[in-house]
Design a protein around this motif. Sequence first.
Motif, short mmCIF file in Angstrom:
data_model
loop_
_atom_site.label_atom_id
_atom_site.label_comp_id
_atom_site.label_asym_id
_atom_site.label_seq_id
_atom_site.Cartn_x
_atom_site.Cartn_y
_atom_site.Cartn_z
N ILE A 80 -7.20 12.21 3.79
CA ILE A 80 -8.20 11.24 4.22
C ILE A 80 -7.63 9.84 4.35
CG2 ILE A 80 -9.05 10.69 1.91
CD1 ILE A 80 -11.86 10.65 3.00
N ARG A 81 -6.51 9.60 3.66
CA ARG A 81 -5.87 8.28 3.72
C ARG A 81 -5.22 8.00 5.06
NH1 ARG A 81 -2.14 9.16 -1.46
NH2 ARG A 81 -1.77 11.00 -0.17
N GLN A 82 -5.11 9.02 5.90
CA GLN A 82 -4.50 8.87 7.22
C GLN A 82 -5.52 8.88 8.35
OE1 GLN A 82 -1.25 8.23 7.18
NE2 GLN A 82 -1.29 8.55 4.95
N LEU A 83 -6.81 8.96 8.00
CA LEU A 83 -7.85 9.12 9.01
C LEU A 83 -8.97 8.09 8.83
CD1 LEU A 83 -8.08 13.01 8.77
CD2 LEU A 83 -6.96 11.73 10.58
N GLY A 84 -9.69 7.81 9.90
CA GLY A 84 -10.81 6.89 9.83
C GLY A 84 -10.38 5.51 9.37
N SER A 85 -11.07 5.01 8.36
CA SER A 85 -10.71 3.70 7.79
C SER A 85 -9.59 3.81 6.78
CB SER A 85 -11.95 3.08 7.12
OG SER A 85 -12.31 3.84 5.98
N LYS A 86 -9.15 5.05 6.50
CA LYS A 86 -8.06 5.34 5.57
C LYS A 86 -8.44 5.07 4.11
CE LYS A 86 -4.37 4.59 8.96
NZ LYS A 86 -5.27 4.54 10.11
N ASN A 87 -9.73 4.89 3.85
CA ASN A 87 -10.22 4.69 2.50
C ASN A 87 -10.64 6.04 1.91
OD1 ASN A 87 -12.63 3.97 0.49
ND2 ASN A 87 -11.35 2.15 0.70
N ILE A 88 -10.52 6.20 0.60
CA ILE A 88 -10.84 7.49 -0.02
C ILE A 88 -12.29 7.57 -0.51
CG2 ILE A 88 -8.44 7.87 -0.70
CD1 ILE A 88 -9.26 7.16 -3.58
N GLY A 89 -13.09 6.56 -0.21
CA GLY A 89 -14.47 6.52 -0.68
C GLY A 89 -15.43 7.36 0.15
N THR A 90 -16.70 7.31 -0.24
CA THR A 90 -17.72 8.16 0.36
C THR A 90 -17.91 7.93 1.85
OG1 THR A 90 -18.95 8.33 -1.72
CG2 THR A 90 -20.17 8.76 0.31
N SER A 91 -17.98 6.67 2.27
CA SER A 91 -18.26 6.39 3.69
C SER A 91 -17.20 6.99 4.60
CB SER A 91 -18.35 4.87 3.92
OG SER A 91 -19.46 4.33 3.24
N ASN A 92 -15.94 6.82 4.24
CA ASN A 92 -14.88 7.40 5.08
C ASN A 92 -14.83 8.91 4.93
OD1 ASN A 92 -12.77 6.88 6.99
ND2 ASN A 92 -11.29 7.45 5.41
N ALA A 93 -15.23 9.41 3.77
CA ALA A 93 -15.29 10.86 3.59
C ALA A 93 -16.31 11.47 4.54
CB ALA A 93 -15.64 11.20 2.14
N ILE A 94 -17.48 10.82 4.68
CA ILE A 94 -18.49 11.29 5.64
C ILE A 94 -17.96 11.16 7.06
CG2 ILE A 94 -20.78 10.85 6.59
CD1 ILE A 94 -21.63 9.89 3.81
#
Length: 224
Positions: free
Chosen positions: A35-49
């Motif tokens: 998940i650190r390589q995708l979206g905002s690269k943050n591991i929190g809930t919002s980027n997880a969704i």
Amino acid sequence: MENMLLQLGLIIVAYLVGSIPNGLWIGKVFLGIDIRQLGSKNIGTSNAIRVMGLKYGILTFLLDALKGALPILLVYLLRRTNDLETTIEIFNRAYDYAILFGVVAVIGHTFPIFNQLKGGKAVASSAGIVLSLTPFAGIACILVYIAVVAITKYASLGSTFAALTVFIVSLIEFYLPDKSLLDNLFVIIIYALMILFIFYRHIENYKRLFNGTENKMSFKKKTQ
């Protein structure tokens, strides 16, 4: 001395629990992605969704929220079985500081030792604290987050309005006839500091919102 050592142990446990990178391991175990390589690269809930979809995003939220709630619930349990003392007297009033153990977990979530001190933005773990101490405010903040994100598509706005909701609703809860604002002043102050910290963690998001470059989010899976 025993009480001090027990509390020190709780602080260490709270930080380590907070440091567990749930979004990271959920992505790797269930989807084989980082998940650190995708979206905002943050591991929190919002980027997880944003990256993994609603199902795994909710799982990330629940586990991250548990980080904030678990240390406080553990303190309550130990107070019953080990005579743990977690009160401090200020201006002739006794205040329970069990919330601080949850705050330590939030710090672990934000600066996790298991992920090079790069963690979430303190929203889900803070929600866990709120849900454990002021359930109505916790439920209200979740509903506001969902509504704002659904309307605007911006998780940062959802987090901002959810944080403000916590403060407003918790004040209402503490103003009920059988409660007192002064008796709960310690929690109110900690809530205010937590909210300010969440705002601080979103400064870059606010800049992107102002510039029109903020990442949008939907509740559908968008794995890249």
